[in-house]
Design a protein around this motif. Structure first.
Motif, PDB file in Angstrom:
ATOM      1  N   SER A  35       1.158  -0.723  -0.057  1.00 11.08           N
ATOM      2  CA  SER A  35      -0.086  -0.420  -0.094  1.00 11.08           C
ATOM      3  C   SER A  35       0.897   1.248  -0.488  1.00 11.08           C
ATOM      4  O   SER A  35       2.154   1.547   1.162  1.00 11.08           O
ATOM      5  N   ASN A  36       0.744   2.336  -0.860  1.00 10.83           N
ATOM      6  CA  ASN A  36       1.394   3.084  -1.457  1.00 10.83           C
ATOM      7  C   ASN A  36       3.289   2.786  -0.949  1.00 10.83           C
ATOM      8  O   ASN A  36       3.943   3.994  -0.278  1.00 10.83           O
ATOM      9  N   GLU A  37       3.179   1.811  -2.010  1.00 11.71           N
ATOM     10  CA  GLU A  37       4.653   2.267  -1.827  1.00 11.71           C
ATOM     11  C   GLU A  37       5.752   1.463  -0.506  1.00 11.71           C
ATOM     12  O   GLU A  37       6.155   1.291  -0.589  1.00 11.71           O
ATOM     13  N   VAL A  38       4.134   1.349   0.278  1.00 11.65           N
ATOM     14  CA  VAL A  38       5.491   0.344   1.619  1.00 11.65           C
ATOM     15  C   VAL A  38       4.731  -0.978   1.553  1.00 11.65           C
ATOM     16  O   VAL A  38       3.430  -1.573   1.019  1.00 11.65           O
ATOM     17  N   LEU A  39       5.816  -1.864   1.701  1.00  8.59           N
ATOM     18  CA  LEU A  39       5.280  -4.220   1.578  1.00  8.59           C
ATOM     19  C   LEU A  39       4.532  -3.852   3.248  1.00  8.59           C
ATOM     20  O   LEU A  39       5.744  -3.675   4.829  1.00  8.59           O
ATOM     21  N   TYR A  40       3.397  -4.132   3.512  1.00  4.80           N
ATOM     22  CA  TYR A  40       3.576  -4.828   5.258  1.00  4.80           C
ATOM     23  C   TYR A  40       3.386  -6.397   4.977  1.00  4.80           C
ATOM     24  O   TYR A  40       3.119  -6.833   4.209  1.00  4.80           O
ATOM     25  N   ILE A  41       4.258  -6.756   6.412  1.00  4.55           N
ATOM     26  CA  ILE A  41       4.420  -7.942   6.129  1.00  4.55           C
ATOM     27  C   ILE A  41       4.043  -8.518   7.958  1.00  4.55           C
ATOM     28  O   ILE A  41       3.752  -8.053   8.720  1.00  4.55           O
ATOM     29  N   GLU A  42       3.317  -9.714   8.066  1.00  5.30           N
ATOM     30  CA  GLU A  42       2.624  -9.987   9.217  1.00  5.30           C
ATOM     31  C   GLU A  42       2.888 -11.360   9.023  1.00  5.30           C
ATOM     32  O   GLU A  42       2.816 -12.135   8.178  1.00  5.30           O
TER      33      GLU A  42
END
Length: 423
Positions: free
Chosen positions: A358-365
């Motif tokens: 999202s918005n050039e950010v990779l979110y990882i969980e």
């Protein structure tokens, strides 16, 4: 001047006519012969301890040998699931050698993908139809009519490739279709070119040239097997070749020489643990036990492309992405197409990782903690290795800024698990 131009034109015409007759690599005949390469390549099945690994019509599928469950494993090996794989060979449970039509032979070492140096400069024309391991478990690869131990891309010095004679004799489209080592370390190759169907290379010697053995030129030599006595079995469109190394005699086995052999072309062969040689045509499976030929078939046995012997099982891959399992003289059909098309994809195990952009950010969980992250593009090339920062080792989530130039599909490896993310 006009007389000189006329003389030069006539000389050029004679020269062109002579070359085209000495090296008949032009015309519809040659072009037609080239087409079967992209349909009847046979090195599409390999195995490790627990799985059969299949180069399907696109991407890679893994089948559990115990319960016949399967899933699309393209992302697991960092392979584009839309890619056509022309050769595949497993080494242990983690290492996979394979070749795609764009990059050519490549290595997945359990963590990342490595490209090999190619003597063919143009990407997209680097196909390789066969791979082979020697007695030291070193891999040998090929590009068209060239072969070698590989050199990783951008690593020097380069292992210069050897070249088969057909590729020297004015046949730029000469192709090595299959490779196998004998007990003496000779590398045997099924080849397609102007003159020869089988050649071998003394890999343990200082010689840099191949020895040409089975003639026949422009024959569809597709698959080669070395039996326990170092004799050579080659499938071709003029029959099954049996080459005795001790006597140097090549025998061609056909329906005309042996009525128990069906009058059909066999494309693939393999050898089982007991020394039986297995052959497959488009519609028939055949076994040679050293004394006689026995044939088998079933409903739906159509357009077979590859076979693999595994203990007491013979696996046969069909063009339709169906896998036949032949055991105890009975066939079982496994339809792999759901995993290939993605309509119904089986999963090896429940994923612990969730990732999105999202918005050039990779979110990882990851519920078990994020210990390492690597980001690849769809072709398996490493884009980012943000370790250990900005990842807080052991945290259950992480945020990684991505360059604005990254678009499309990426694959994110979190710990030892890979997930696909669309941007």
């Amino acid at each position: 001047m006009k007389r000189l131009l006329k003389y030069l034109f006539i000389t050029f015409a004679i020269l062109l006519f002579t070359i085209s007759n000495v090296f008949p690599i032009r015309g519809e005949g040659w072009q037609w012969k080239k087409e079967w390469h992209d349909d009847y390549y046979t090195n599409r099945l390999t195995k490790n301890t627990d799985y059969i690994i299949i180069a399907a019509s696109k991407g890679v599928v893994k089948l559990n040998k115990t319960d016949n469950t399967f899933y699309n494993a393209s992302n697991e090996y960092l392979i584009d699931e839309e890619c056509r794989i022309t050769a595949i060979l497993a080494q242990g449970n983690d290492t996979l050698y394979y070749s795609d039509g764009y990059y050519g032979p490549r290595l997945f070492d359990g963590n990342t993908t490595k490209n090999y140096y190619s003597p063919i400069n143009e990407r997209g024309d680097n196909y390789s139809y066969s791979l082979a391991l020697d007695s030291s478990n070193d891999i040998w690869i090929n590009f068209r009519g060239r072969f070698s131990r590989p050199t990783e891309f951008n690593i020097f010095p380069i292992n210069q490739p050897y070249i088969i004679h057909d590729a020297i004799y004015g046949a730029p489209t000469a192709v090595i279709m299959d490779m196998a080592f004998d007990s003496k370390g000779n590398l045997w190759m099924a080849t397609y070119g102007l003159f020869f169907q089988a050649v071998y290379f003394q890999s343990q010697q200082e010689s840099s040239t191949t020895t040409d053995v089975i003639r026949g030129g422009e024959k569809e030599a597709t698959s080669i097997v070395v039996d326990f006595d170092d004799n050579i079995w080659l499938t071709s469109d003029d029959g099954i070749h049996y080459y005795n190394q001790e006597t140097g005699r090549d025998s061609i086995l056909t329906n005309a020489t042996n009525p128990t052999i069906p009058a059909t072309q066999f494309y693939a062969n393999d050898i089982d643990n007991e020394g039986n040689i297995w052959f497959s045509s488009s519609t028939i499976l055949m076994k040679y036990n050293g004394a006689e030929f026995t044939t088998y078939t079933c409903d739906g046995y159509e357009e077979a492309r590859a076979i693999l012997c595994d203990e007491d099982i013979v696996w046969i891959l069909l063009k339709s992405d169906k896998l036949l399992k032949f055991q105890n003289n009975e066939f079982e059909t496994i339809d792999l197409s759901p995993a290939v098309t993605g309509i119904e994809e089986s999963i090896a195990e429940e994923s612990n990782t969730r990732a999105y952009v999202s918005n050039e950010v990779l979110y990882i969980e990851n519920a078990e903690g994020v210990n390492s992250v690597t980001v690849y593009d769809a072709m398996g090339r490493t884009l980012l290795t943000p370790n250990p920062s900005p990842v807080e080792r052991g945290a259950t989530n992480a945020q990684i800024e991505l360059p604005a130039t990254i678009k499309g599909v990426i694959m994110v490896k979190v710990n030892n698990e890979i997930v696909k993310v669309s941007i």
